[in-house]
Scaffold this active site. Structure first.
Site, PDB file in Angstrom:
ATOM      1  N   GLY A 173       0.827  -1.208   0.000  1.00  0.00           N
ATOM      2  CA  GLY A 173       0.000   0.000   0.000  1.00  0.00           C
ATOM      3  C   GLY A 173       0.853   1.245   0.000  1.00  0.00           C
ATOM      4  CG  ASN A 174      -0.191   4.676  -1.688  1.00  0.00           C
ATOM      5  OD1 ASN A 174      -0.887   5.544  -1.192  1.00  0.00           O
ATOM      6  ND2 ASN A 174      -0.569   3.976  -2.761  1.00  0.00           N
TER       7      ASN A 174
END
Ligand code: CTP
Length: 396
Positions: free
Chosen positions: A204-205
């Protein structure tokens, strides 16, 4: 336009307060949900029970002694628009000065919605230099002033100062609620995508979705039909069709479907560029040692929209760290109409913050740097810019 809209009706202390009952009635008949604030002086002219019976909710009279511990902020958030009828000189002065020591002015100051003010007073008071000054201030602050009419006043006097008829106030409210994006269909992507490694873990980020939420919220408030495709928590705003997604693939499918019938697509999401090729169905175990995860590219959602024929007016985002050279290159190469670049390494800019400092870049490389401002302000300014550019292109 008033059907289903939430209107706060403020009634202050003047003989014209009796007309507020008719106004409340007209609003309810038009399909609006109405909540009222009756000031102490207003309640000398109009009974609280009258407003309660017409609107279905008892009016609020004060900050204190209400079941709601914060009536002004809650009403402000609830409202689509506020109308003050009649508005006395004292209320007009307090609005102009931001003096929020009554719950009506407090609600107005806490709200970010159109406010219609219908003054009513004696001619001398209406023409007094202080009232002139305050009305000029309110107009400059964006209030919609409706009336007053000239005609018979209390005590047998006659002249300008009479509250305009309820129908005129309803029409002014209707116009105030008709936004400059009325009739537009808009799709916004937001949040950071999650690409499954196994059933438990993902790549993810740090994107919070706040910028995309602000863009969707501003568009909805300005009258657009909004589809928000997001992997983050959506905003608490009515009128937004939220499509929750997790992965880039899910986001691509939803965005591409919505973009086919959209006038504008704003791609504010931080989409993963790569995903694990084979996430598998079983959880990876520590005992099996460090996994080798093979990655493959995700679909380029922006490129898919840019290739559509016809395509919506297209806005890309570029989160860069350190320099905006990459954003300038993306503005010219990605087939967008406008690219919003921001340097996420700067304080007050980027992931998770409530503010942003952006540079908007046109495909010819023309760059316009905006100062740090709230993400909501960035969103509104962006829509102003989009309107201007679509007008120039002749699509409006
Ligand atoms: N974007 C997209 N689909 C992807 C990746 C990005 O639609 N698979 C969109 C983003 O929503 C954004 C724009 O493309 O509007 C630019 O994203 P960015 O990650 O900066 O672009 P990249 O070309 O992936 O550049 P970089 O190599 O810097 O990651």
């Amino acid at each position: 336009m008033l059907a289903g809209r939430r209107i706060v009706l403020g009634v202050t202390g003047g003989i014209a307060a009796y007309k507020a009952a008719y106004l409340a009635r007209r609003l309810v008949e038009a399909g609006a949900e109405v909540r009222s604030i009756l000031t102490e002086a207003g309640s000398e002219f109009l009974g609280p029970q009258t407003l309660a019976a017409i609107t279905g909710n008892p009016p609020i009279g004060s900050y204190f002694g209400e079941p709601d511990v914060s009536p002004h902020t809650n009403l402000a958030r609830w409202a689509d628009a506020i109308v003050i009828a009649p508005a006395t000189t004292a209320t007009i002065a307090r609005l102009a000065g931001g003096i929020s020591n009554d719950v009506l002015v407090g609600t107005v100051l806490a709200a970010q919605v159109p406010v219609v003010v219908a003054p009513a007073m004696h001619t001398e008071m209406w023409e007094h230099p202080s009232t002139r000054r305050n009305i000029t201030t309110l107009e400059a602050d964006g209030y919609v002033i409706v009336g007053p009419d000239a005609g018979a006043l209390a005590g047998g006097d006659s002249g300008p100062g009479r509250l305009v008829e309820p129908e005129v106030i309803v029409a002014a409210l209707d116009a105030a609620l008709t936004g400059d994006l009325d009739g537009w269909s808009v799709v916004v992507s937001a949040g950071g995508t999650r690409e499954a490694i196994d059933p438990v873990r993902y790549i993810g980020n740090r994107s919070s979705g706040k910028m995309g939420n602000a863009i969707a919220t501003a568009a909805a408030r300005r009258g657009a039909t909004v589809t928000l495709v997001t992997s983050a928590a959506p905003p608490d705003e009515r009128g937004i069709d939220v499509i929750p997604v997790e992965s880039a693939q899910e986001m691509a499918d939803a965005v591409w479907t919505a973009a086919k019938k959209a006038d504008v697509a704003v791609m504010a999401a931080a989409v993963a560029d790569f995903r694990p090729r084979d996430p598998g169905t079983a959880k990876l175990r520590r005992a099996d040692g460090a996994p080798e995860i093979e990655l493959e590219p995700t679909p380029d959602i922006l490129a898919g929209v840019a290739a559509m024929e016809p395509r919506p007016f297209l806005i890309g985002f570029a989160a860069e760290a350190g320099s905006l050279d990459g954003a300038i290159a993306k503005a010219t190469s990605k087939g967008v109409d406008l690219l919003v670049g921001n340097d996420v390494s700067r304080a007050g800019s980027g992931f998770g913050t409530d503010t942003n400092e952006v540079t908007v870049i046109e495909p010819d490389g023309t760059a316009d740097s905006w100062p740090v401002m709230s993400k909501h302000e960035v969103a509104d300014r962006l829509w102003d810019r989009i309107i201007e550019m679509r007008r120039q292109k002749g699509s409006l």
